[in-house]
Write an enzyme that holds these catalytic residues in place. Sequence first.
Site, PDB file in Angstrom:
ATOM      1  N   LYS A 119       9.546   0.449   8.351  1.00  0.00           N
ATOM      2  CA  LYS A 119       9.731  -1.013   8.132  1.00  0.00           C
ATOM      3  C   LYS A 119      11.125  -1.637   8.181  1.00  0.00           C
ATOM      4  CE  LYS A 119       5.513  -1.408   5.507  1.00  0.00           C
ATOM      5  NZ  LYS A 119       4.587  -2.471   5.038  1.00  0.00           N
ATOM      6  N   ASP A 139      -4.100  -6.663   4.390  1.00  0.00           N
ATOM      7  CA  ASP A 139      -3.855  -6.134   5.745  1.00  0.00           C
ATOM      8  C   ASP A 139      -4.460  -6.924   6.805  1.00  0.00           C
ATOM      9  OD1 ASP A 139      -1.997  -4.199   4.737  1.00  0.00           O
ATOM     10  OD2 ASP A 139      -3.887  -2.963   4.043  1.00  0.00           O
ATOM     11  N   VAL A 181       7.377  -8.070   5.178  1.00  0.00           N
ATOM     12  CA  VAL A 181       8.805  -7.447   5.075  1.00  0.00           C
ATOM     13  C   VAL A 181       9.359  -6.723   6.437  1.00  0.00           C
ATOM     14  CG1 VAL A 181       8.080  -5.332   4.432  1.00  0.00           C
ATOM     15  CG2 VAL A 181       9.882  -6.272   3.192  1.00  0.00           C
ATOM     16  N   ASN A 199      -7.129  -9.117  -3.207  1.00  0.00           N
ATOM     17  CA  ASN A 199      -7.367  -7.866  -3.760  1.00  0.00           C
ATOM     18  C   ASN A 199      -6.781  -8.172  -5.545  1.00  0.00           C
ATOM     19  OD1 ASN A 199      -4.252  -7.697  -4.176  1.00  0.00           O
ATOM     20  ND2 ASN A 199      -4.430  -7.694  -2.064  1.00  0.00           N
ATOM     21  N   ASP A 256       3.114  -8.111   9.134  1.00  0.00           N
ATOM     22  CA  ASP A 256       3.813  -7.270   8.118  1.00  0.00           C
ATOM     23  C   ASP A 256       4.975  -8.513   7.853  1.00  0.00           C
ATOM     24  OD1 ASP A 256       5.493  -5.728   6.612  1.00  0.00           O
ATOM     25  OD2 ASP A 256       4.142  -4.059   7.204  1.00  0.00           O
TER      26      ASP A 256
HETATM   27  O1  C5P Z   1       2.290  -1.047   4.328  1.00  0.00           O
HETATM   28  P1  C5P Z   1       2.153  -1.283   2.910  1.00  0.00           P
HETATM   29  O2  C5P Z   1       1.352  -2.398   2.547  1.00  0.00           O
HETATM   30  O3  C5P Z   1       1.814  -0.105   1.958  1.00  0.00           O
HETATM   31  O4  C5P Z   1       3.722  -1.554   2.354  1.00  0.00           O
HETATM   32  C1  C5P Z   1       3.972  -2.065   1.374  1.00  0.00           C
HETATM   33  C2  C5P Z   1       5.207  -3.171   1.401  1.00  0.00           C
HETATM   34  O5  C5P Z   1       5.141  -3.823   2.378  1.00  0.00           O
HETATM   35  C3  C5P Z   1       5.301  -3.941   0.090  1.00  0.00           C
HETATM   36  O6  C5P Z   1       6.784  -4.191  -0.003  1.00  0.00           O
HETATM   37  C4  C5P Z   1       4.606  -5.131   0.538  1.00  0.00           C
HETATM   38  O7  C5P Z   1       5.065  -6.421  -0.088  1.00  0.00           O
HETATM   39  C5  C5P Z   1       5.117  -5.456   2.233  1.00  0.00           C
HETATM   40  N1  C5P Z   1       4.157  -5.868   3.107  1.00  0.00           N
HETATM   41  C6  C5P Z   1       4.422  -7.069   3.714  1.00  0.00           C
HETATM   42  N2  C5P Z   1       3.320  -7.479   4.431  1.00  0.00           N
HETATM   43  C7  C5P Z   1       2.422  -6.960   4.662  1.00  0.00           C
HETATM   44  C8  C5P Z   1       2.103  -5.637   4.000  1.00  0.00           C
HETATM   45  C9  C5P Z   1       2.906  -5.252   3.390  1.00  0.00           C
HETATM   46  O8  C5P Z   1       5.417  -7.714   3.408  1.00  0.00           O
HETATM   47  N3  C5P Z   1       1.390  -7.625   5.514  1.00  0.00           N
END
Ligand code: C5P
Length: 421
Positions: A355, A293, A322, A223, A320
């Site tokens: 989260k 994602d 975080v 991205n 994910d």
């Molecule tokens: O769900 P989304 O991508 O919008 O969430 C954003 C937050 O989650 C950011 O802090 C991003 O760095 C973290 N994130 C992550 N691992 C993922 C997707 C998002 O740590 N696979």
Amino acid sequence: MSFDLSVFSNKNIILAVTGGIAAYKSAILVRRLKDYGFNVRVVMTHGAQAFITPLTFQALSGNPVHTELLDPEAEAGMGHIELARWADLVLVAPASCDTIAKFAAGLADDLLSTLYLATKAPVWVTPAMNQQMWAAKPTQRNLNTLVEDGVHVIMPEAGSQACGDVGLGRMPEPEDLAEQVKNYFHQAQRAIAEKFGLLAGKRVVITAGPTREAIDPVRYISNHSTGKMGFAIAAACYSAGAKVTLLAGPVSLDTPNGVRRINVSSAIKMLDESMHQLEEGCDVFIATAAVADYRVAEVAEHKIKKAGDELNVSLVKNPDIVATIAQQSKRPFMVGFAAETRNVEEYAAGKLVAKKLDMIACNDVSRADIGFASDQNAMTVFFAEQYQMEKRDLEKASKQEIAQQLVEAIHDALNHKIEPV
Ligand code: C5P
């Protein structure tokens, strides 16, 4: 970011130039010091003016050059005592035998020798002279006296000299000297930050940039994240006294000064390294990365050949990062980011809970003036319920200023936490 140029804008250097052929290098030294953001005022002895004119230094430093001790006009501008107080460092480069001898003897018969006695600032002396004059017993005796008096003597380099001799006595290159000055102030600032900074004693891990998910050996999914916000936060955390590790996806940014950078590519690698960092000890985890994602279910071993009008690639969900770290038993203070194009605050508040974060910073990436590739940002910060802290609006500002405000928010939350009963 190689270095934040504003860091030294409140630091004053007196560059004292004495008589010697190396004086031409001092002109470049002024430029390099200015590049680092220092305020520079130049003092010249009469001997120096035989080699280079005050006008050169005035133009380069942007300040009047000081040459006389008892010139009423100069004293009315900035007198020698005021000049001595103004300095955070006095750098004598090049330092002639004569000046070194005057310093050692405590003479005060010209502006520079008087300044030397009148200043509380550290004094650095960079001897530059003919190799025989350097080796002469009186010179060495005088230098020993200066060292005993607390002066920092920068050793001359060996090599061919303007006089045709070969040996010790050459002034180090201006770039090296400027870097030594920068490092000195940097270390001094770091020492203060490590003791009194908002994140003193904290270990911070930051994810930044995009991830890159391989399709085959030559193609990938990724991205447009540039990593700028994460890198700015890493620099701000370091300035606040933290030990910072930056887990960087593929981005073309310089590593902030003092920050440990670990390059990763895929989301899986970023998660592995995050878990590893957690084991090493982490107080604050800041997830700024735009993690892909999905990843390709099976990465092709060889380059996929063009065949047919359609190509189906099966994708599976990435972990994910975080949220995974937030679920660990010894979890750090967790900071997430939410880049949204609509219902910004509602979605962000939802992610904070989903989260299990302690804090989330959200911004509206549908606005062209902030977000992804922009140098500016504006954010709203939410805290988890147990902190009982109001949301904070961070007005549009540079990513550096926003990073600073985020550090303050983290510090405040770390000090406000009300444990759930
Ligand atoms: O769900 P989304 O991508 O919008 O969430 C954003 C937050 O989650 C950011 O802090 C991003 O760095 C973290 N994130 C992550 N691992 C993922 C997707 C998002 O740590 N696979």
